[in-house]
Enzyme design. Structure first.
Site, PDB file in Angstrom:
ATOM      1  N   ARG A 136       0.936  -1.171  -0.050  1.00 34.69           N
ATOM      2  CA  ARG A 136      -0.126  -0.134   0.048  1.00 34.69           C
ATOM      3  C   ARG A 136       0.827   1.414   0.020  1.00 34.69           C
ATOM      4  O   ARG A 136       0.628   2.122  -0.719  1.00 34.69           O
ATOM      5  CB  ARG A 136      -0.916  -0.115   1.188  1.00 34.69           C
ATOM      6  CG  ARG A 136      -2.200  -1.027   0.969  1.00 34.69           C
ATOM      7  CD  ARG A 136      -2.959  -1.052   2.061  1.00 34.69           C
ATOM      8  NE  ARG A 136      -2.516  -1.536   3.327  1.00 34.69           N
ATOM      9  CZ  ARG A 136      -2.913  -1.403   4.653  1.00 34.69           C
ATOM     10  NH1 ARG A 136      -4.152  -0.947   4.912  1.00 34.69           N
ATOM     11  NH2 ARG A 136      -2.184  -1.938   5.631  1.00 34.69           N
ATOM     12  N   ASN A 185      -6.431  -2.830   1.551  1.00 37.29           N
ATOM     13  CA  ASN A 185      -6.582  -4.239   1.653  1.00 37.29           C
ATOM     14  C   ASN A 185      -7.852  -4.775   1.470  1.00 37.29           C
ATOM     15  O   ASN A 185      -8.694  -3.934   2.150  1.00 37.29           O
ATOM     16  CB  ASN A 185      -5.853  -4.698   2.904  1.00 37.29           C
ATOM     17  CG  ASN A 185      -4.234  -4.508   2.639  1.00 37.29           C
ATOM     18  OD1 ASN A 185      -3.829  -4.553   1.547  1.00 37.29           O
ATOM     19  ND2 ASN A 185      -3.515  -4.680   3.635  1.00 37.29           N
TER      20      ASN A 185
END
Length: 824
Positions: A17, A35
């Site tokens: 990320r 996620n």
């Protein structure tokens, strides 16, 4: 332009990320990343050219340790965009030009098997920080970052966030909280330090004194230097550690109940390993890889460890530190024996109380010098919970015509739960690369397959779509504790991956615990159950790795229940789709002794001699005096006179006898006959010692033994009789005979494969380029494996063998799962 992108692959636990956030900002895009279960969802907005360039980049770039399976992008209209805005997080997409990381959301994982990362060995950057006196994590034993540290062993559930792992028990200090937002530790869920993370604690046996932090490490080093054995709670389970000295190693064998199996040795660096062994280019790559497996490297002839450590092996099971604490110990003490903390045949311990009860009881039998024979002297542990035991993976490297390939003996930490990808359009199954970026995932085989494996070296596997997820090595299910661990791990995997099986595949053996488990689960959940013959499963495991739908298979091992009720183990098969057929096999040998037969190679040799004598293949008076110990076999220490009489009587009267075509038993018989090894104190010991003698043969003149093939049988008794007569004549050394035996098997493989190819190509039921697949525990013999591959290739065959899962029974579940997918 606004697009919603779903990225699938190993994209959690590697700082993906933060990576996406930096890349999106670099491309001038706004949006978010989060996620979702085991995938990542990205929403980006910007100029069309920039968005398209960003999407193209996603397929090619990924942080260290990850890989991409697919990138799916779709354009988002205004109505859909409003629904996707993460308002509840205080962030409203579209109000500014920022790109943000937002909290994870749950995703339905039922449509396909997610990909999640295994435990990852300490990275070079963390290692450098731990050894840097100016770094605040100097000598912090459990140092990690976004690209290293525990993953699967501490996971509670997906998606992978700090509060879904056992790191939820540790609150970050202000310094770690700051690190969590920047640099290499941005969104690193295992981030910790001396001030806030799990700390090492030392408990000495029969002492109320505890040491913690750096003092505990220093005291542990002192104890090890003084010849003590300590327990160590590592990243993925407890280990036993001591110096590789004869007396200490001998005591460790008593502690573990491990008679003859060599111990693995941990070294600080590859350069240290090279002081004791030869290390090839691929072996070095494996040793340094994030998986940190044990690699069997050839010991050099100048410096060797004591017999009690290696037990005569030509190879050192060498590995490098997978955690900071390992490096701190090996830097101070040099090479160390580091082995899993378990009693022989039992599962690796992960629970603190369990370790103390097994290895540091309050009282125990004391030896003359006051040291408990079965206790360790201290334990160095931490308070981070471990959810799943992960034994060290074990590998070796073979070289065929100058090309090195890696082989699994045990697939566990560092590799599980990475999937085996089933993709007929791909010729690359290397999960360390990003070569899957251009694949189109299959829409076929969407039925969920639960494969239960076998009982020895057990593992289970999930199969669905284009992937199979094998579990880690669990152990032999005959042990009660291993059986419990198997059941718990299966439940944990099903919960984490949200997997609901629709078909169950088990072994054919009616007495296997895994077979019984399959029947019970099938009845309880009303799920269809299929049973696949053991040696067929071995071949399907190779087919799975290579996405084959047709092959000739050579399956050699010790034991497998056959379709005719006999014990198989030397099989040549033809597989096409989900149809498998046994075409040729070793002739049957009658053995007596029940469950003891696979261990007592001396008795197996007597059975073979008895059968050869009955058939007139050796002289009638040969071995008549066996019960008076007038035998040529030099080292059959596990065959007593009384046992011999009973054994021969049992064979003559068919008492507790069985028929077997096992190549593994033939190896045992020859090993005992040559006086090399007559008892398997661990699985495959006699065969390993026989291979050792063959590898040490340096001459060119060796006996040329031949398997005769008639109808569907290769006569193993006649071959054994040839070896017996050759030994009696005394014209060749036992090393030459051992080598000749290996070459005879190589020739059999080549000859039988050619026969099978002609049989099926003549009927147009096989393609011209049909591969020969090699599998089964016998092929862990690197001399046989390399010579067989070369001989088959010289005959023009495409040759495939297990490289992503073990050649032995650890690969059975993968083969079962692939069979289930082909059958769906």
């Amino acid at each position: 332009m606004t697009k919603r992108i779903v990225v699938k692959g190993a994209v959690q636990g590697i700082g993906y990320r933060p990576f996406i956030s930096e890349k999106a900002t670099e491309y001038g895009l706004s949006g978010y990343v989060k996620n979702c279960g085991a995938s990542v969802e990205i929403l980006v907005s910007g100029a069309e050219m920039d968005v398209d360039s960003f999407i193209a980049m996603l397929s090619k770039e990924v942080p260290a340790g990850g890989f991409i399976l697919s990138v799916e992008a779709s354009e988002v209209d205004k109505d859909a965009l409003a629904a996707l805005n993460p308002k509840d997080d205080g962030l409203y997409f579209g109000t500014d030009d920022s790109f943000v990381i937002i909290e994870s959301s749950q995703l339905d994982l039922s449509s396909e098997l997610p990909v999640f990362l295994p435990d990852i060995g300490i990275c070079d950057d963390c290692m450098s920080e731990m050894l840097d006196t100016s770094n605040r994590r100097f000598r912090y034993p459990l140092i990690s970052c976004a690209v290293c540290g525990p993953r699967m062993s501490i996971l509670n559930r997906l998606p992978y966030d700090r509060d879904t792992t056992t790191m939820e028990d540790f609150c970050m200090c202000p310094s770690c909280q700051k690190d969590y937002g920047i640099g290499r530790r941005k969104y690193a869920q295992t981030i910790s330090c001396h001030d806030c993370g799990p700390q090492m604690i030392l408990k000495v046996r029969k002492s109320a004194t505890f040491e913690s932090g750096e003092k505990s490490v220093q005291k542990a080093i002192e104890l090890l230097r003084d010849g003590k054995i300590i327990g160590l709670k590592g990243i993925s389970g407890y280990q036993l550690v001591c110096r590789p000295e004869a007396e200490i190693a001998s005591r460790l064998r008593k502690v573990k109940g491990r008679e003859n199996k060599p111990f693995a040795l941990m070294f600080s660096t590859v350069e240290d390993i090279r002081k004791y062994a030869f290390v090839s280019e691929l072996e070095e790559k494996l040793l340094k890889s994030s998986a940190r497996p044990i690699v069997l490297v050839r010991a050099n002839n100048e410096i060797i460890f004591p017999e009690e450590v290696l037990k005569g092996s030509l190879y050192i099971g060498a590995f490098l530190p997978s955690a900071g604490i390992h490096r701190l110990l090996t830097d101070e003490l040099g090479p160390l024996i580091v082995t899993s903390a378990n009693k022989s045949d039992e599962p690796m311990i992960i629970n603190d109380e369990k370790f103390l009860s097994v290895f540091m009881p309050d009282s125990g039998k004391q030896s003359d010098d006051g040291i408990a024979d079965t206790s360790v002297d201290a334990v160095l542990y931490h308070k981070r919970r471990i959810n799943m035991a992960q034994d060290d993976s074990v590998m070796f490297v073979i070289n065929v015509d100058g090309r090195e390939t890696s082989q699994f003996i045990r697939r566990a930490r560092g590799f599980t739960p990475l999937p085996v990808i089933v993709d007929p359009t791909s010729d690359n199954n290397d999960l360390s690369s990003t070569s899957y970026s251009d694949r189109v995932l299959s829409d076929e085989h969407k039925i969920g397959i639960l494969a239960l494996g076998g009982d020895l070296k057990s593992s289970f596997a999930f199969g669905k779509g284009d992937r199979i997820i094998p579990s880690q090595y669990i152990g032999d299910l005959k042990d009660y504790e291993v059986n419990r661990s198997y059941g718990k791990l299966l439940n944990d995997y099903q919960r984490i991956f949200e997997f609901k099986p629709e078909v169950i595949i088990s072994d054919l053996h009616p007495l296997y615990m895994s077979t019984k488990m399959g029947k019970e689960l099938s009845n309880k959940e009303d799920i269809p159950l299929l049973e696949l013959q053991h040696h067929f499963a071995h071949i399907y495991s190779v087919m799975a790795e290579n996405s084959l739908t047709e092959c000739i298979g050579v399956s050699f091992d010790g034991t497998g229940f056959g379709l005719d009720g006999n014990i198989w183990g030397g099989e040549f098969v033809y597989c096409k789709g989900s149809k498998a057929e046994r075409i040729l096999h070793l002739s049957y040998a009658k053995l007596a002794g029940g469950d003891e037969a696979p261990k007592n190679a001396g008795n197996v040799a007597l059975c073979y001699i008895h059968e050869a004598k009955k058939r007139g293949l050796i002289s009638p008076d040969a071995f008549d005096n066996v019960c008076e110990s007038k035998v040529h076999i030099k080292d059959m220490t596990h065959v007593s006179n009384s046992d011999s009489k009973l054994l021969l009587a049992a064979l003559d009267n068919n008492i507790n006898t069985f028929e077997t075509s096992s190549m593994g038993r033939l190896f045992d018989a020859v090993s005992a006959l040559l006086g090399i090894c007559s008892y398997n104190s661990y699985e495959g010991e006699c065969a390993i010692m026989l291979e050792k003698e063959a590898l040490l043969f340096k001459g060119e003149d060796y006996p040329k033994f031949t398997f005769s093939i008639k109808d569907d049988e290769a006569d193993q008794i006649a071959l054994f009789a040839e070896i017996y007569k050759c030994l009696q004549e005394g014209n060749y050394s036992k090393r030459a005979i051992a080598y000749g035996f290996h070459m005879a098997i190589k020739d059999l493989i080549t000859k039988a494969s050619a026969l099978l190819y002609r049989k099926f190509s003549d009927t147009d039921s096989a393609s011209v380029d049909m591969a020969v697949c090699l599998s089964g525990g016998v092929f862990n013999n690197r001399l046989l494996l390399t010579r067989a591959i070369k001989a088959l290739k010289d005959e023009g065959f495409e040759v495939c063998w297990n490289q992503k899962v073990p050649l032995g029974d650890g690969g059975i579940s993968t083969g079962q799962a692939y069979y289930g997918l082909l059958n769906s």
